[in-house]
Design a protein around this motif. Sequence first.
Motif, PDB file in Angstrom:
ATOM      1  N   GLY A  24       0.813  -1.214   0.000  1.00  0.00           N
ATOM      2  CA  GLY A  24       0.000   0.000   0.000  1.00  0.00           C
ATOM      3  C   GLY A  24       0.843   1.258   0.000  1.00  0.00           C
ATOM      4  O   GLY A  24       0.543   2.224  -0.708  1.00  0.00           O
ATOM      5  N   LEU A  25       1.905   1.224   0.780  1.00  0.00           N
ATOM      6  CA  LEU A  25       2.803   2.367   0.866  1.00  0.00           C
ATOM      7  C   LEU A  25       3.483   2.628  -0.482  1.00  0.00           C
ATOM      8  O   LEU A  25       3.579   3.766  -0.949  1.00  0.00           O
ATOM      9  CB  LEU A  25       3.855   2.096   1.951  1.00  0.00           C
ATOM     10  CG  LEU A  25       4.696   3.264   2.438  1.00  0.00           C
ATOM     11  CD1 LEU A  25       3.821   4.384   2.978  1.00  0.00           C
ATOM     12  CD2 LEU A  25       5.659   2.789   3.517  1.00  0.00           C
ATOM     13  N   LEU A  26       3.933   1.562  -1.124  1.00  0.00           N
ATOM     14  CA  LEU A  26       4.569   1.710  -2.437  1.00  0.00           C
ATOM     15  C   LEU A  26       3.575   2.251  -3.459  1.00  0.00           C
ATOM     16  O   LEU A  26       3.921   3.082  -4.294  1.00  0.00           O
ATOM     17  CB  LEU A  26       5.131   0.364  -2.907  1.00  0.00           C
ATOM     18  CG  LEU A  26       6.336  -0.144  -2.129  1.00  0.00           C
ATOM     19  CD1 LEU A  26       6.709  -1.548  -2.584  1.00  0.00           C
ATOM     20  CD2 LEU A  26       7.530   0.787  -2.267  1.00  0.00           C
ATOM     21  N   LEU A  27       2.325   1.768  -3.375  1.00  0.00           N
ATOM     22  CA  LEU A  27       1.305   2.204  -4.322  1.00  0.00           C
ATOM     23  C   LEU A  27       1.036   3.703  -4.198  1.00  0.00           C
ATOM     24  O   LEU A  27       0.796   4.382  -5.195  1.00  0.00           O
ATOM     25  CB  LEU A  27       0.021   1.407  -4.085  1.00  0.00           C
ATOM     26  CG  LEU A  27      -0.923   1.263  -5.271  1.00  0.00           C
ATOM     27  CD1 LEU A  27      -0.204   0.746  -6.504  1.00  0.00           C
ATOM     28  CD2 LEU A  27      -2.083   0.363  -4.907  1.00  0.00           C
ATOM     29  N   GLU A  28       1.117   4.218  -2.969  1.00  0.00           N
ATOM     30  CA  GLU A  28       0.953   5.665  -2.763  1.00  0.00           C
ATOM     31  C   GLU A  28       2.021   6.448  -3.522  1.00  0.00           C
ATOM     32  O   GLU A  28       1.831   7.604  -3.856  1.00  0.00           O
ATOM     33  CB  GLU A  28       1.054   6.004  -1.274  1.00  0.00           C
ATOM     34  CG  GLU A  28      -0.158   5.602  -0.472  1.00  0.00           C
ATOM     35  CD  GLU A  28       0.037   5.829   1.026  1.00  0.00           C
ATOM     36  OE1 GLU A  28       0.890   6.663   1.391  1.00  0.00           O
ATOM     37  OE2 GLU A  28      -0.655   5.163   1.809  1.00  0.00           O
ATOM     38  N   HIS A  29       3.172   5.804  -3.753  1.00  0.00           N
ATOM     39  CA  HIS A  29       4.265   6.435  -4.506  1.00  0.00           C
ATOM     40  C   HIS A  29       4.276   5.940  -5.958  1.00  0.00           C
ATOM     41  O   HIS A  29       5.286   6.054  -6.654  1.00  0.00           O
ATOM     42  CB  HIS A  29       5.612   6.113  -3.844  1.00  0.00           C
ATOM     43  CG  HIS A  29       5.760   6.762  -2.498  1.00  0.00           C
ATOM     44  ND1 HIS A  29       5.232   6.227  -1.352  1.00  0.00           N
ATOM     45  CD2 HIS A  29       6.378   7.908  -2.135  1.00  0.00           C
ATOM     46  CE1 HIS A  29       5.529   7.015  -0.320  1.00  0.00           C
ATOM     47  NE2 HIS A  29       6.218   8.045  -0.768  1.00  0.00           N
ATOM     48  N   GLU A  30       3.153   5.336  -6.372  1.00  0.00           N
ATOM     49  CA  GLU A  30       2.979   4.861  -7.749  1.00  0.00           C
ATOM     50  C   GLU A  30       3.995   3.806  -8.144  1.00  0.00           C
ATOM     51  O   GLU A  30       4.442   3.754  -9.290  1.00  0.00           O
ATOM     52  CB  GLU A  30       2.982   6.048  -8.733  1.00  0.00           C
ATOM     53  CG  GLU A  30       1.853   7.022  -8.445  1.00  0.00           C
ATOM     54  CD  GLU A  30       1.821   8.206  -9.399  1.00  0.00           C
ATOM     55  OE1 GLU A  30       2.820   8.436 -10.110  1.00  0.00           O
ATOM     56  OE2 GLU A  30       0.784   8.885  -9.420  1.00  0.00           O
ATOM     57  N   ILE A  31       4.378   2.975  -7.182  1.00  0.00           N
ATOM     58  CA  ILE A  31       5.261   1.846  -7.480  1.00  0.00           C
ATOM     59  C   ILE A  31       4.442   0.566  -7.350  1.00  0.00           C
ATOM     60  O   ILE A  31       3.885   0.284  -6.297  1.00  0.00           O
ATOM     61  CB  ILE A  31       6.475   1.808  -6.538  1.00  0.00           C
ATOM     62  CG1 ILE A  31       7.372   3.025  -6.794  1.00  0.00           C
ATOM     63  CG2 ILE A  31       7.257   0.506  -6.726  1.00  0.00           C
ATOM     64  CD1 ILE A  31       8.584   3.114  -5.893  1.00  0.00           C
TER      65      ILE A  31
END
Length: 70
Positions: A24-31
Amino acid sequence: KMTQNNWITLVTTSKPYQLELMKGLLLEHEIQSVIINKIDSSYLQFGEAELKVKVTNLEAAKEILKDVQE
């Protein structure tokens, strides 16, 4: 297309719920990331789950997750 050689294991853990948080954290950074769960469903104490990211995102992902690693 997801080919094996584009993806690299970033984190390996026996606690898959932690990987969900990291994902989820990575997705917030579009990863984009994927979780490969190798934990035996009958015996949850055996095996590991892996969080994989694209090789091109590896350094950025490490930087984002450096504060949440155990």
